[in-house]
Design a protein around this motif. Structure first.
Motif, PDB file in Angstrom:
ATOM      1  N   GLU A   1      43.576  43.299  18.617  1.00 20.64           N
ATOM      2  CA  GLU A   1      44.124  42.013  18.190  1.00 20.64           C
ATOM      3  C   GLU A   1      43.484  40.873  18.969  1.00 20.64           C
ATOM      4  O   GLU A   1      43.248  39.783  18.423  1.00 20.64           O
ATOM      5  N   CYS A   2      43.181  41.113  20.242  1.00 16.64           N
ATOM      6  CA  CYS A   2      42.436  40.114  21.022  1.00 16.64           C
ATOM      7  C   CYS A   2      41.071  39.848  20.386  1.00 16.64           C
ATOM      8  O   CYS A   2      40.628  38.693  20.291  1.00 16.64           O
ATOM      9  N   ASP A   3      40.403  40.906  19.932  1.00 14.93           N
ATOM     10  CA  ASP A   3      39.117  40.743  19.253  1.00 14.93           C
ATOM     11  C   ASP A   3      39.265  39.932  17.972  1.00 14.93           C
ATOM     12  O   ASP A   3      38.442  39.064  17.667  1.00 14.93           O
ATOM     13  N   ARG A   4      40.294  40.227  17.226  1.00  9.55           N
ATOM     14  CA  ARG A   4      40.484  39.566  15.933  1.00  9.55           C
ATOM     15  C   ARG A   4      40.807  38.085  16.104  1.00  9.55           C
ATOM     16  O   ARG A   4      40.285  37.233  15.379  1.00  9.55           O
ATOM     17  N   LEU A   5      41.657  37.767  17.084  1.00 10.89           N
ATOM     18  CA  LEU A   5      42.111  36.395  17.271  1.00 10.89           C
ATOM     19  C   LEU A   5      41.179  35.564  18.146  1.00 10.89           C
ATOM     20  O   LEU A   5      41.118  34.342  18.006  1.00 10.89           O
ATOM     21  N   GLY A   6      40.446  36.219  19.068  1.00 12.63           N
ATOM     22  CA  GLY A   6      39.764  35.500  20.137  1.00 12.63           C
ATOM     23  C   GLY A   6      40.738  35.314  21.281  1.00 12.63           C
ATOM     24  O   GLY A   6      41.961  35.220  21.059  1.00 12.63           O
TER      25      GLY A   6
END
Length: 210
Positions: free
Chosen positions: A88-93
């Protein structure tokens, strides 16, 4: 008005006098790590039951953090934590993941705050007024408490991951970009909990596939 020298509870007490109570502090741990989840915490403290020794979690030893974590959990009016996984960190930044986690942590508090203090920058979308404070985790008690809860919670998660992925030393560096972690990445490549939004992770994956 908040005057210098009023101590770590100065913000909460000033807001209480202004009719803005309860006050929550919110902070995160793991934003700069290239592996594992981001963890955010929100804490409402009772200014009439101060906890001594609160500070930025990074300025405390592991033993001090554990002791203070126990006091916070026993004496706080309300505590909430949120875990944002690596994908989710990857998806959101990372910045958006940070904001998302802080909002969710505040929303999970069993005692809804009237005002929220955050470390460093303001967070919109909280539903109540808020203020970002420079070095908030050192100067505002509720933010310090949130910093400690987030850090202790995330450290425990990364220590558990160390058993699942023993080649990376997660129990030691907790997923941050240390020299030892980078050496392990270069030798073994990324594992399932590494964050692909970090250049050093992408570079080691390319080396491993070349």
């Amino acid at each position: 008005m908040i005057r210098p020298g009023r101590g770590q509870y100065g913000y909460e007490r000033a807001l209480f006098r202004a009719g803005l109570s309860p006050v929550a502090g919110a902070d995160e741990a793991g934003r700069g790590a290239c592996a594992g989840p981001l963890v955010a915490a929100a804490v409402v403290l009772d200014p009439n039951r101060p906890i001594k020794g609160l500070d930025d979690s990074k300025a405390l030893t592991a033993r001090q953090r554990e002791r203070l974590h126990g006091e916070i959990m026993a004496r706080a009016v309300a505590v909430a934590t949120v875990r944002v996984e690596h994908d989710e960190c990857d998806r959101l930044g990372m910045h958006q993941a940070d904001l998302h986690a802080l909002r969710r942590a505040v929303a999970r508090l069993e005692v809804p705050p009237s005002f929220v203090l955050t470390d460093g920058f303001p967070v919109d979308g909280l539903g109540v007024p808020g203020l970002g404070i420079w070095k908030g985790d050192k100067v505002a008690a509720c933010v310090s408490a949130a910093s400690i809860v987030a850090k202790v919670t995330r450290d425990a998660i990364m220590t558990q991951y160390d058993e699942e992925y023993p080649h990376y030393g997660f129990a030691i560096h907790k997923g941050y970009c240390t020299a030892a972690h980078q050496a392990a990445l270069e030798e073994h490549g990324p594992c399932d909990i590494h964050r692909w939004c970090f250049d050093n992770v992408v570079r080691t994956a390319r080396v491993g596939s070349s």
